[in-house]
Scaffold this active site. Structure first.
Site, PDB file in Angstrom:
ATOM      1  N   GLY A   1      39.173  31.967  -4.323  1.00 52.66           N
ATOM      2  CA  GLY A   1      40.571  31.897  -3.870  1.00 52.66           C
ATOM      3  C   GLY A   1      41.259  30.886  -4.771  1.00 52.66           C
TER       4      GLY A   1
ATOM      5  N   GLY B   1      45.088  28.624 -25.947  1.00 54.55           N
ATOM      6  CA  GLY B   1      45.567  27.337 -25.424  1.00 54.55           C
ATOM      7  C   GLY B   1      46.656  27.516 -24.387  1.00 54.55           C
TER       8      GLY B   1
ATOM      9  N   ASN C   1      50.140  32.802 -16.406  1.00 54.57           N
ATOM     10  CA  ASN C   1      49.462  33.172 -17.654  1.00 54.57           C
ATOM     11  C   ASN C   1      50.339  34.233 -18.337  1.00 54.57           C
ATOM     12  OD1 ASN C   1      48.890  35.647 -16.440  1.00 54.57           O
ATOM     13  ND2 ASN C   1      46.754  35.158 -16.015  1.00 54.57           N
TER      14      ASN C   1
ATOM     15  N   SER D   1      31.415  26.796 -11.217  1.00 51.67           N
ATOM     16  CA  SER D   1      31.364  26.576 -12.669  1.00 51.67           C
ATOM     17  C   SER D   1      32.202  25.370 -13.100  1.00 51.67           C
ATOM     18  CB  SER D   1      31.894  27.828 -13.390  1.00 51.67           C
ATOM     19  OG  SER D   1      33.306  27.949 -13.198  1.00 51.67           O
TER      20      SER D   1
ATOM     21  N   SER E   1      34.344  25.579 -17.898  1.00 52.24           N
ATOM     22  CA  SER E   1      34.114  26.445 -16.725  1.00 52.24           C
ATOM     23  C   SER E   1      33.715  27.873 -17.118  1.00 52.24           C
ATOM     24  CB  SER E   1      35.345  26.468 -15.820  1.00 52.24           C
ATOM     25  OG  SER E   1      36.312  27.367 -16.309  1.00 52.24           O
TER      26      SER E   1
ATOM     27  N   ASP F   1      42.300  28.460 -12.752  1.00 52.99           N
ATOM     28  CA  ASP F   1      42.331  27.514 -11.628  1.00 52.99           C
ATOM     29  C   ASP F   1      41.768  26.153 -12.052  1.00 52.99           C
ATOM     30  OD1 ASP F   1      43.312  29.602 -10.088  1.00 52.99           O
ATOM     31  OD2 ASP F   1      41.302  30.257  -9.520  1.00 52.99           O
TER      32      ASP F   1
ATOM     33  N   LEU G   1      47.455  30.603 -22.259  1.00 53.95           N
ATOM     34  CA  LEU G   1      47.307  31.661 -23.257  1.00 53.95           C
ATOM     35  C   LEU G   1      45.835  31.977 -23.543  1.00 53.95           C
ATOM     36  CD1 LEU G   1      49.900  30.066 -25.731  1.00 53.95           C
ATOM     37  CD2 LEU G   1      50.370  31.811 -23.997  1.00 53.95           C
TER      38      LEU G   1
ATOM     39  N   ALA H   1      41.959  27.312  -3.137  1.00 56.75           N
ATOM     40  CA  ALA H   1      40.759  26.503  -2.918  1.00 56.75           C
ATOM     41  C   ALA H   1      40.132  26.113  -4.257  1.00 56.75           C
ATOM     42  CB  ALA H   1      39.772  27.278  -2.063  1.00 56.75           C
TER      43      ALA H   1
END
Ligand code: RIB
Length: 302
Positions: A41, A227, A186, A293, A284, A254, A223, A44
């Site tokens: 989520g 970056g 994004n 992660s 991650s 996230d 991106l 979270a």
């Protein structure tokens, strides 16, 4: 030093993740390689990232009174989040995300919001006390939009800076943009909102200008491996990221936003926050799962 206080008003989903060699085509059945459940989520995930860095994190969320919900509450506590504004309901199931991850690390996600979409007026207003104490409020678009709008209004009323991650993207009411100190889509979310393709850096800048004209104070467009770009009145900065080999990109955005939130709440300049966030996101994607992660402050080497 005082811990930065981050308040996240957003979703909690159980992620049901299948790994495959390639995505199936419509009407096709294929064999998957593996199946795993993870805590996810967008809300979270961003909250857990900020907590892993050492922030004091208040989570405003809603989960079902079912097995996933009970497990999720334990996860929030284990991650050190303040759960006094995590509400529960018998009327809807805990949100889930059906996620397919390809061998190249790319994913496709279907979210079924469930309890995330059922914040009541009373629950929204009860959360005002948590928002008021925060150094920053972070929202996404996986809970009922009237709740997000109200949380942003409350933050503005108390002078708390806001970060809005418009994911998944939709056509938002005009007021949402005016309530954003940091608007963070994004490329595909930006394209959905502005209505033209956002592929080249020129497209990204054009989209950024569009968001500024809607009343957003700062735009941060992520991106992927290129970056992220910061735009505010009279300022455009491209922040590059390191090249890594991804095994699972789920939650990378996230990790980025949770890290940006932590460092903005700590009072460091936003470009610096974006550099650190790119590094956390790059770490991650080299592990599977979303929250699982995410690196800690020490693992980031900050
Ligand atoms: O951003 C990744 C997240 O999107 C997943 O954890 C999934 O739950 C969806 O919300």
């Amino acid at each position: 030093m005082k811990k930065p206080v981050i308040c996240v008003a957003g979703s909690a989903n159980m992620d049901l993740v299948t790994t495959v060699q390639r995505m199936p085509m419509a009407g096709e059945t294929i064999h998957g390689n593996a199946f795993q459940t993870y805590f996810g989520g967008k809300g979270a995930n961003q909250a857990v990232m900020a907590a892993k860095l050492g922030g004091e994190v208040w989570m405003i969320a809603k989960i079902g009174e079912d097995t996933f919900g009970k497990d999720y509450m334990k996860n929030f506590t284990a991650c050190g989040l303040n759960t006094s504004c995590v509400y529960t309901t018998k009327e809807a199931s805990t949100g889930i995300a059906a996620i397919t991850v390809q061998e190249n690390g790319q994913n496709a996600i279907i979210v079924v919001g469930g309890a995330n979409l059922s914040f009541s007026e009373e629950e929204i207003e009860k959360a005002a006390a948590a928002i008021r104490k925060a150094d920053v409020l972070v929202c996404q678009n996986e809970i009922n939009l009237n709740a997000t709008l109200r949380f942003l209004q409350i933050a503005r009323m108390y002078g708390v800076p806001t970060i809005f991650n418009p994911a998944p993207a939709e056509d938002f009411p005009d007021e949402i943009y005016r309530l954003c100190d940091y608007f963070c889509p994004n490329e595909s979310e930006a394209a959905h909102i502005v209505g033209f393709p956002v592929k080249t850096i020129e497209d990204v800048k054009r989209a950024g200008k569009d968001f500024l004209s809607r009343g957003v104070k700062n735009v941060i467009i992520t991106l992927g491996s290129k970056g992220s770009l910061l735009m505010s009145e009279g300022k455009t900065v491209l922040v590059e990221t390191e090249k890594v080999t991804a095994v699972d990109t789920t939650g990378a955005g996230d990790a980025f936003i949770g890290t940006v939130a932590y460092f903005i709440a700590s009072g460091i300049p936003v470009e610096e926050a974006m550099k650190k966030a790119s590094h956390a996101a790059a770490l991650s994607v080299q592990k599977r799962g979303a929250q699982k992660s995410f690196p800690t402050y020490a693992e980031c080497g900050f």
